[in-house]
Write a protein that holds these residues in place. Structure first.
Motif, PDB file in Angstrom:
ATOM      1  N   THR A 188     -51.097  53.222 -75.736  1.00  0.00           N
ATOM      2  CA  THR A 188     -51.646  53.073 -74.387  1.00  0.00           C
ATOM      3  C   THR A 188     -51.786  51.584 -74.130  1.00  0.00           C
TER       4      THR A 188
ATOM      5  N   THR B 125     -30.503  61.584 -77.932  1.00  0.00           N
ATOM      6  CA  THR B 125     -31.199  60.292 -78.052  1.00  0.00           C
ATOM      7  C   THR B 125     -30.263  59.115 -78.304  1.00  0.00           C
TER       8      THR B 125
ATOM      9  N   GLY C 170     -38.142  54.143 -79.356  1.00  0.00           N
ATOM     10  CA  GLY C 170     -37.048  55.109 -79.273  1.00  0.00           C
ATOM     11  C   GLY C 170     -35.752  54.537 -78.750  1.00  0.00           C
TER      12      GLY C 170
ATOM     13  N   LYS D 115     -42.511  54.568 -85.457  1.00  0.00           N
ATOM     14  CA  LYS D 115     -43.541  55.351 -84.777  1.00  0.00           C
ATOM     15  C   LYS D 115     -43.472  55.218 -83.262  1.00  0.00           C
ATOM     16  N   ASN D 116     -43.110  54.042 -82.772  1.00  0.00           N
ATOM     17  CA  ASN D 116     -43.323  53.763 -81.345  1.00  0.00           C
ATOM     18  C   ASN D 116     -42.083  53.400 -80.546  1.00  0.00           C
TER      19      ASN D 116
ATOM     20  N   ASP E  18     -41.632  44.897 -73.814  1.00  0.00           N
ATOM     21  CA  ASP E  18     -42.041  46.176 -74.404  1.00  0.00           C
ATOM     22  C   ASP E  18     -42.428  46.043 -75.867  1.00  0.00           C
TER      23      ASP E  18
ATOM     24  N   SER F  16     -40.902  50.364 -70.650  1.00  0.00           N
ATOM     25  CA  SER F  16     -39.752  51.261 -70.633  1.00  0.00           C
ATOM     26  C   SER F  16     -40.129  52.628 -71.193  1.00  0.00           C
ATOM     27  N   PRO F  17     -39.418  53.686 -70.753  1.00  0.00           N
ATOM     28  CA  PRO F  17     -39.741  55.023 -71.275  1.00  0.00           C
ATOM     29  C   PRO F  17     -39.435  55.200 -72.760  1.00  0.00           C
ATOM     30  N   GLY F  18     -38.666  54.283 -73.355  1.00  0.00           N
ATOM     31  CA  GLY F  18     -38.379  54.367 -74.781  1.00  0.00           C
ATOM     32  C   GLY F  18     -39.554  54.002 -75.669  1.00  0.00           C
ATOM     33  N   ILE F  19     -40.642  53.500 -75.083  1.00  0.00           N
ATOM     34  CA  ILE F  19     -41.847  53.170 -75.843  1.00  0.00           C
ATOM     35  C   ILE F  19     -42.782  54.371 -75.812  1.00  0.00           C
ATOM     36  N   ARG F  20     -43.297  54.753 -76.977  1.00  0.00           N
ATOM     37  CA  ARG F  20     -44.112  55.968 -77.057  1.00  0.00           C
ATOM     38  C   ARG F  20     -45.295  55.723 -78.006  1.00  0.00           C
ATOM     39  N   GLY F  21     -46.324  56.542 -77.841  1.00  0.00           N
ATOM     40  CA  GLY F  21     -47.418  56.555 -78.802  1.00  0.00           C
ATOM     41  C   GLY F  21     -48.422  55.438 -78.664  1.00  0.00           C
TER      42      GLY F  21
END
Length: 469
Positions: A299, A460, A84, A81-82, A53, A292-297
């Motif tokens: 593509t 969180t 969590g 930023k990315n 990830d 993993s769902p903890g990665i955001r922001g």
């Protein structure tokens, strides 16, 4: 290096990592020995793993910048930023960064988990971006590692990045280990452990013997400690003698941080011999990129193949620009403290200031005495929070005068997602100041009590920045 061969080895790296991580994930943190010979259970896709990830986040961050610079500040911004994840050193680094503490202090300050595996498992991207150039790979890895680690934990990523970089052009496991060792301090515990594993293998190249020697000397409270997991990985590589299946299974069967040891060994062998990964390991996990769902922001590339193409393209244009040195001041935590005989209430209190949430009493306690610590913390918004006080000693914890938890002496693992039983409590709090009283008892003779204290958001499990007063 021939571009076609380079791309094949980069792909082998990520496929080997996905296979090894998926094999080891179901038994992560379990004591060995295990007896795995294949996936159990057999998956239908790769298991999402922070090992991969975070490297996808780094790649997307660097590639997305107008000028693809690599340094600790660029990576620190990506953490905020990315990412969590509320785990171990990750959460401590995120808290430190939110408090304005820049690398390398974000990794070294107030961090019980400095020797965790969290950055070692991110080494492959730097090797792939500097194939056949171990010194450059090591420098890239340092910029990454210092954001959330220090000491042996930091050197672990440097060692692996150099070793894996060498694996692009060398096929001898012992030689690439020596190349990796050359990039880390000779007196580091990490390097001593690596050398111990080699020596024990040479004495008796058998799994049971190596397991006993490694666990006797390096077993830790923290199953993610690099000082136990790196001898395990070296043992797996040496026992496997280049055989992919045996190597990853041996590494995982030692136990401890199994998804990480399996993934790293798989990546190394995937670089050295991408054709050596049997199809039976690849077929169940496919080639889709699963994060993993903890990665955001971000593509991410849709497949491991597309990710490999991105890395190959990046290798032609990245720029290493280490950050200049910064200054640093600890963020003190205040407490009122008293050392007293059991059940005594008459001893005078003293005001004490500690350098952070991870602290140690400055002297040994008299026999059969206890240490009472009163901390204050603030809650800005009413809601549900987790309060942790983790220590090896017997402890009674009260919050705002009410018993919160108590436990007998035991291990430490001061992370909100996996603190030992009765070392934290989830409660609803009103906004304002609150008090935590910790009564530490039965401290082992000849030792000083130490602890980690903190507050996290209930949803969180991330540290509340500056909660402790």
């Amino acid at each position: 290096m021939d571009e076609q061969l380079y791309r094949k080895k980069v792909l082998g790296c990520w496929l080997g990592k996905a296979v090894g991580g998926t094999l080891g994930a179901p038994v992560e943190g379990w004591d060995g020995p295990h007896h795995l010979e294949f996936y159990d259970p057999v998956p239908q896709t790769m298991v999402p793993n922070d090992d991969l990830d975070l490297q996808v986040v780094w790649a997307m961050t660097i590639a997305g910048n107008p000028r693809p610079v690599v340094n600790s500040r660029v990576l620190a911004e990506a953490w905020l930023k990315n990412v969590g994840f509320p785990w171990d050193e990750y959460a401590v680094a995120i808290r430190n960064l939110k408090n304005g503490i820049e690398p390398p202090f974000s990794g070294s300050y107030d961090n019980w988990f400095v020797d965790g595996m969290g950055c070692a498992i991110r080494s492959e991207i730097w090797a792939c971006l500097a194939p056949g150039d171990p010194e450059r790979a090591a420098k890239l890895a340092y910029e990454d590692a210092c954001v959330d680690h220090a000491g042996d934990g930091m050197w672990a990523e440097v060692f692996l990045a150099a070793m894996e970089s060498a694996a692009f052009v060398e096929n001898d496991v012992r030689k690439i280990i020596e190349i990796g060792k050359a990039q880390i301090p000779a007196d580091s515990k990490l390097r001593i452990g690596i050398e111990d594993a080699i020596r024990w293998f040479d004495e008796k190249p058998e799994f049971d013997y190596l397991f006993r020697e490694i666990m006797t000397k390096y077993k830790s409270d923290n199953f993610t400690d690099v000082k136990v997991n790196f001898p395990i990985m070296v043992a797996g590589l040496l026992l496997g003698k280049g055989d992919f299946s045996k190597s990853i299974c041996d590494a995982v069967n030692f136990g401890e941080d199994t998804d990480c040891t399996g993934a790293t060994v798989g990546a190394i062998l995937g670089i050295m011999n991408p054709d050596g990964i049997p199809e039976k390991w690849l077929a169940p996990i496919g080639r889709s990129m699963v994060l993993s769902p903890g990665i955001r922001g971000i593509t991410p590339p849709p497949t491991i193949d597309a990710f490999s193409d991105l890395i190959c393209e990046m290798s032609k244009r990245i720029v290493l620009e280490p950050c200049p040195a910064t200054s640093f001041k600890p963020r003190p935590v205040h407490a009122r403290a008293v050392v007293r005989p059991p059940r005594s209430q008459a001893e005078p209190e003293q005001e004490v200031v500690f350098d952070g949430t991870f602290a140690e009493w400055p002297e040994e306690l008299p026999e059969k005495h206890e240490l009472v610590l009163d901390f204050r913390f603030k809650i800005d918004q009413p809601g549900r929070y987790v309060v942790m006080f983790n220590t090896k000693s017997q402890v009674i914890v009260e919050i705002d005068g009410v018993l919160a938890f108590r436990r007998a002496p035991g291990d430490m693992a001061p992370s909100f997602h996996r603190a030992p039983w009765n070392q934290e409590v989830t409660m609803d709090f009103a906004a304002g100041e609150h008090t935590l009283r910790a009564t530490i008892q039965r401290v082992a003779p000849g030792t000083r009590p130490n602890w980690v204290v903190g507050v996290a958001y209930g949803d969180t499990l991330q540290w509340v920045p500056d909660a402790m007063l």
